[in-house]
Design a protein around this motif. Structure first.
Motif, short mmCIF file in Angstrom:
data_model
loop_
_atom_site.label_atom_id
_atom_site.label_comp_id
_atom_site.label_asym_id
_atom_site.label_seq_id
_atom_site.Cartn_x
_atom_site.Cartn_y
_atom_site.Cartn_z
N MET A 244 0.83 -1.20 0.00
CA MET A 244 0.00 0.00 0.00
C MET A 244 0.87 1.25 0.00
O MET A 244 0.59 2.22 -0.71
N GLY A 248 1.12 3.90 -2.97
CA GLY A 248 0.84 5.27 -2.57
C GLY A 248 1.90 6.23 -3.07
O GLY A 248 1.62 7.38 -3.43
N LEU A 261 -6.73 3.32 -1.30
CA LEU A 261 -5.79 2.82 -0.29
C LEU A 261 -6.30 3.12 1.12
O LEU A 261 -6.12 2.31 2.03
N SER A 312 0.38 2.92 7.08
CA SER A 312 -0.16 1.69 6.51
C SER A 312 0.79 0.53 6.62
O SER A 312 0.45 -0.59 6.31
#
Length: 642
Positions: A244, A248, A261, A312
């Motif tokens: 993620m 990103g 996300l 994350s």
């Protein structure tokens, strides 16, 4: 990189559409998908996000099905070896009759817009990486200050949780003053970090509270928190967090990706809650929800005090207030899924997956110009042939189709399906289009030379179709294109499905190391379709084109061919020889393509073709007697332009 910038930008428009579809599909099938399934759907999107960076065009769903069927016949496919690849320079043959007339072109200047887009994208990535480095440095500082868990009671609860989840690995547990929520960190060496305030507020109590009791956390609360973190470990959620973060960074400019996300992180926590609830009795669901409520009042709105970059990549029980509300609503309505619901959920998941998978081939930036032909052919009809001795020093391929046997021989399947500029081999079809449009006629293909001095003497004179094809006179075919117009050319190219079907505005160079590209397999397929007149062209026009590329004809044996040479910045980098061989009882279609930094010419491709056909006992029969040799020596040369 300039082309990549533009293609990547266009891909992101499509990615936004795919993201919207996935969000809508998740909501439509919400009642059938479990929390874990809803989270796993996002991995399909991560796969889609990776597609623009792969250097090949993914196979479509129908192609995968065809491949699965072809596996059954894989054992029956043949592999032949041709070891003789050296030509006798004194022997009669095609190569000795061909001169290459090739004009040099310059590589296209990079698009300014593409360079700007690419520069902005790379600058943003650099900024994101710097933020990531800053975040990681803070996390490392926190790790250094953390201490191994000392509380004996908590350790007992933790070991019970490990046994309950059947986790054999002893994941270290640390306490720290720099966190407000438990988290698990580390992809390869996972560790659980507990805030000191939770341990200090912890009281051993067998009663499971249903409300906040003086701000204290009890054994049940601690068990829930540890089970939650261990569920993150079981499902490799930290690794998911890594990807993620990666996407990103790569898609820092795309708000749809960022929203997706964010939703994925939320669904990750919901999925983890669901996994914990499966372990609990129904009477404990409310207690688990109260633990989350307790957290919502005691911690800050962000689950991590550091920047987004690491958020994350660490999985924890806490979250924003909106996320907490969603999770609590999920807990309050949770029921263990029945077999029927699981079946419906799996069907919904598979349906969404198939749809997304079918869209994947539209995304690769390297395939934006459709650089590889997706050839659907049963493996039982194709045999590979080793021609490495013939192709010494060249990347390339050879494709041969046996019309009566409906079988193929291919050297280097990867190269055989790779599209490249057709160069002068395109003139076969350009002449046909001109005949169909009436620009020229089979019995009247004359064009007067305008007096412009060209670099090859054969071009400086009046031409008809036969002479123009023989000397590959560029200005003759450019005049055909000029009178037809780009719209008509595009229509014809689409009608016959010529390669990637791309024609740019420059009618003098679209086939000459330009936008138009075709693979050797497609060359053979088109020649076969032309031979059988599958496009419903006038038979007299097809015959006129065939006659213009005839190299040898005698006693029912006919040999047709056209070379092509791509010269870039003075170097011959792309060589073609395509054609067909008619005998009394069969017809063979072939295409040879070679590529190199230099010396990759159409005449060299013709040499290789002659060697291969001779070794396959197809070409030798054409020149088996002196009369045939003499006719071949007097036959039309097939000089090439570009």
């Amino acid at each position: 990189m300039a082309d990549f910038g533009i293609r990547f930008f266009l891909c992101n428009i499509f990615i936004c559409i795919v993201t919207g579809f996935l969000i809508i599909a998740k909501r439509a099938f919400k009642n059938y998908l479990t929390g874990r399934m809803q989270f796993n759907l996002w991995f399909l999107l991560l796969g889609i996000l990776a597609v623009p960076f792969v250097p090949f065009r993914p196979a479509s769903f129908t192609q995968i099905l065809a491949l699965c069927g072809a596996w059954k016949n894989a054992a029956s496919s043949n592999r032949e070896t041709v070891t003789e690849g050296v030509l006798n320079p004194n022997a009669p043959g095609i190569a000795n009759q061909i001169n290459d007339f090739a004009l040099s072109v310059s590589r296209e200047a990079p698009s300014i817009i593409g360079l700007i887009l690419c520069g902005i994208w790379l600058t943003g990535i650099l900024a994101m990486i710097l933020l990531m480095i800053k975040s990681v440095s803070r996390v490392n500082a926190m790790k250094k200050s953390a201490l191994p868990l000392q509380n004996r009671t908590v350790r007992i609860i933790y070991n019970d949780c490990l046994r309950e989840l059947k986790i054999k690995r002893k994941i270290p547990v640390y306490s720290t003053a720099f966190l407000k929520s438990p988290v698990i960190m580390g992809v390869f060496n996972p560790r659980i970090y507990l805030p000191i305030h939770l341990i200090s507020d912890f009281h051993m109590d067998d009663e499971r509270h249903t409300a906040i009791l003086g701000g204290c956390f009890h054994a049940a609360d601690m068990r829930y928190m540890l089970l939650h973190e261990l569920q993150h470990y079981r499902h490799k959620d930290v690794l998911a967090g890594f990807f993620m973060n990666l996407f990103g960074i790569l898609y820092w400019f795309n708000p749809c990706v960022w929203y997706a996300l964010k939703e994925m992180r939320n669904d990750r926590e919901v999925a983890c809650d669901t996994s914990v609830l499966k372990l609990l009795d129904e009477n404990d669901y409310e207690n688990y929800g109260n633990t989350l409520i307790n957290f919502a009042e005691k911690v800050s709105l962000t689950p991590f005090p550091f920047s987004f970059a690491f958020e994350s990549n660490a999985a924890g029980i806490s979250g924003s207030m909106k996320q907490m509300q969603r999770r609590i609503a999920n807990i309050s309505s949770y029921k263990k899924p029945s077999v029927l619901r699981k079946l419906k959920g799996f069907t919904a998941f598979a349906t969404i997956g198939v749809i997304l998978f079918s869209l994947a081939p539209m995304l690769p930036t390297y395939a934006a110009q459709q650089s590889r032909y997706q050839w659907n052919i049963p493996s039982g009809k194709v045999s590979t042939i080793d021609l490495s001795a013939c192709f010494r020093g060249y990347e390339g391929s050879f494709v041969l189709y046996d019309l009566n046997g409906d079988t193929w021989k291919v050297y280097d399947m990867e190269q055989a399906t790779l599209r490249t500029a057709p160069d002068s081999t395109y003139k076969i079809y350009d002449a046909l289009f001109g005949l169909e449009e009436g620009v020229i006629a089979p019995d009247d293909s004359f064009m007067a030379w305008d007096g412009t001095n060209h670099p090859f003497e054969a071009w400086n004179g009046n031409q008809d179709l036969d002479s123009a094809m023989r000397a590959s006179v560029n200005w003759y075919f450019e005049e055909i294109d000029k009178q037809m117009g780009s719209s008509a050319i595009q229509d014809y190219i689409r009608k016959i499905g010529y390669g990637n079907e791309i024609v740019n505005a420059n009618l003098s160079s679209y086939w000459m190391q330009g936008a138009l590209k075709i693979s050797p397999v497609e060359q053979v397929e088109l020649l076969t379709a032309l031979y059988n007149n599958q496009f419903d062209f006038a038979p007299e026009n097809i015959n006129a084109v065939k006659n213009s590329i005839c190299i040898f004809s005698s006693e029912g044996k006919n040999f047709y061919g056209k070379t092509g040479t791509g010269r870039v910045d003075g170097q011959d980098v792309n060589g073609w020889f395509v054609g067909l061989l008619e005998t009394a009882d069969n017809t063979y279609f072939f295409a040879t393509n070679i590529q190199n930094d230099s010396d990759a010419t159409g005449s060299k491709a013709a040499e290789i073709t002659k060697a291969v056909l001779s070794d396959l006992n197809l070409f030798r029969s054409l020149i088996s007697n002196t009369a045939n040799r003499e006719r071949l020596a007097q036959s039309r040369g097939n000089g090439q332009g570009r």
